[in-house]
Design a protein around this motif. Sequence first.
Motif, short mmCIF file in Angstrom:
data_model
loop_
_atom_site.label_atom_id
_atom_site.label_comp_id
_atom_site.label_asym_id
_atom_site.label_seq_id
_atom_site.Cartn_x
_atom_site.Cartn_y
_atom_site.Cartn_z
N UNK A 156 0.82 -1.22 0.00
CA UNK A 156 0.00 0.00 0.00
C UNK A 156 0.86 1.27 0.00
N UNK A 157 1.95 1.27 0.80
CA UNK A 157 2.77 2.48 0.87
C UNK A 157 3.46 2.76 -0.48
N UNK A 158 3.76 1.68 -1.24
CA UNK A 158 4.38 1.87 -2.55
C UNK A 158 3.35 2.35 -3.57
N UNK A 159 2.13 1.86 -3.46
CA UNK A 159 1.05 2.35 -4.32
C UNK A 159 0.86 3.85 -4.11
N UNK A 160 0.86 4.28 -2.86
CA UNK A 160 0.68 5.71 -2.57
C UNK A 160 1.84 6.53 -3.14
N UNK A 161 3.04 5.98 -3.06
CA UNK A 161 4.19 6.69 -3.64
C UNK A 161 4.04 6.83 -5.15
N UNK A 162 3.66 5.75 -5.82
CA UNK A 162 3.49 5.79 -7.27
C UNK A 162 2.42 6.82 -7.65
N UNK A 163 1.36 6.86 -6.88
CA UNK A 163 0.30 7.83 -7.16
C UNK A 163 0.83 9.26 -7.02
N UNK A 164 1.66 9.48 -6.00
CA UNK A 164 2.21 10.83 -5.78
C UNK A 164 3.15 11.23 -6.90
N UNK A 165 3.77 10.23 -7.57
CA UNK A 165 4.69 10.50 -8.68
C UNK A 165 3.98 10.49 -10.03
N UNK A 166 2.65 10.36 -9.99
CA UNK A 166 1.83 10.34 -11.22
C UNK A 166 2.11 9.10 -12.07
N UNK A 167 2.60 8.04 -11.42
CA UNK A 167 2.74 6.76 -12.11
C UNK A 167 1.44 5.98 -11.94
N UNK A 168 0.49 6.26 -12.79
CA UNK A 168 -0.86 5.69 -12.69
C UNK A 168 -0.88 4.33 -13.38
N UNK A 169 -0.48 3.29 -12.65
CA UNK A 169 -0.42 1.96 -13.27
C UNK A 169 -1.77 1.48 -13.77
N UNK A 170 -2.89 1.69 -13.05
CA UNK A 170 -4.17 1.30 -13.64
C UNK A 170 -4.42 1.96 -14.99
N UNK A 171 -4.00 3.20 -15.14
CA UNK A 171 -4.15 3.88 -16.42
C UNK A 171 -3.22 3.32 -17.48
N UNK A 172 -1.97 3.04 -17.11
CA UNK A 172 -1.02 2.47 -18.07
C UNK A 172 -1.45 1.07 -18.50
N UNK A 173 -1.99 0.30 -17.56
CA UNK A 173 -2.21 -1.13 -17.78
C UNK A 173 -3.67 -1.50 -18.07
N UNK A 174 -4.62 -0.60 -17.74
CA UNK A 174 -6.02 -0.98 -17.85
C UNK A 174 -6.39 -2.06 -16.86
N UNK A 175 -5.80 -2.00 -15.67
CA UNK A 175 -5.96 -3.05 -14.66
C UNK A 175 -5.82 -2.39 -13.29
N UNK A 176 -6.78 -2.61 -12.41
CA UNK A 176 -6.80 -1.95 -11.11
C UNK A 176 -6.00 -2.68 -10.03
N UNK A 177 -5.28 -3.73 -10.38
CA UNK A 177 -4.73 -4.61 -9.35
C UNK A 177 -3.44 -4.10 -8.71
N UNK A 178 -2.73 -3.16 -9.31
CA UNK A 178 -1.46 -2.68 -8.80
C UNK A 178 -0.48 -3.84 -8.58
N UNK A 179 -0.26 -4.60 -9.65
CA UNK A 179 0.76 -5.64 -9.63
C UNK A 179 1.80 -5.33 -10.69
N UNK A 180 2.99 -5.89 -10.50
CA UNK A 180 4.08 -5.73 -11.45
C UNK A 180 4.80 -7.06 -11.62
N UNK A 181 5.51 -7.24 -12.72
CA UNK A 181 6.42 -8.38 -12.82
C UNK A 181 7.81 -7.98 -12.32
N UNK A 182 8.48 -8.90 -11.66
CA UNK A 182 9.90 -8.68 -11.41
C UNK A 182 10.62 -8.70 -12.75
N UNK A 183 11.58 -7.81 -12.96
CA UNK A 183 12.33 -7.86 -14.21
C UNK A 183 12.99 -9.23 -14.37
N UNK A 184 12.88 -9.79 -15.57
CA UNK A 184 13.40 -11.13 -15.81
C UNK A 184 13.76 -11.29 -17.27
#
Length: 225
Positions: A156-184
């Motif tokens: 949750x604290x990382x989600x809030x940080x991303x929101x404060x930085x205007x990194x809107x992952x739901x907007x980028x991804x079309x998905x409300x889950x706030x998940x990411x892949x580990x780089x691989x």
Amino acid sequence: MTLQSKLDAFKADFEAGKPPYNVPYSVIETMHRATAELIASGAAQKALKAGDRLPDFTLSDPDGNPVSSADLLAHGPLVISFYRGVWCPYCNMELQALQEALPQFETLGAKLVAISPQNPVNSRKSVRQNNLTFPILSDPHNDVAAAFGLRFEMQDYLVELYKSLKNDLPGFNGDESWTLPMPARYVVGQDGVILYAEVNPDYTRRPEPEDMLPALRQAAGRAAA
């Protein structure tokens, strides 16, 4: 200059708050905390490794065309890079490095694709901005990433940080889950067996593209036998 040295130089400038970043240290501390917690979770050790089989998948390219793992492997070995999104400078530098190495992969008969949770519009933007000639496939909800053991849910604290930085992952991804892949990064032989796997929960650390060449030579040798 190696890929990692470029990433390290960017990270040093970013964390020093140099223009145009001007990021407060509290942001850096939060990012470090999230990375440390992901490392400590042991999630990377649960991801697919060399010797495992590739999960079958069919995903859409930036133009909406279906691309299947079976079709890709029909033409030769496969290089897969899991890409967080157009908003991630570390990922963009990695894609640029992979593009530079692409002729070496193609000489060995290999195809290269990136897989990202972002929607096709943002994948087209990534391809355009990074001058890519290989596709970024859209992985809705990170389902393929999950099959590889790479998907993680952001705290949750990382989600809030991303929101404060205007990194809107739901907007980028079309998905409300706030998940990411580990780089691989993966190299897969035509038989569907993973020959090379590199997973790092620290998104600022990436292997060199050349690190995959021994596995690609191994795959090419198998195909010629």
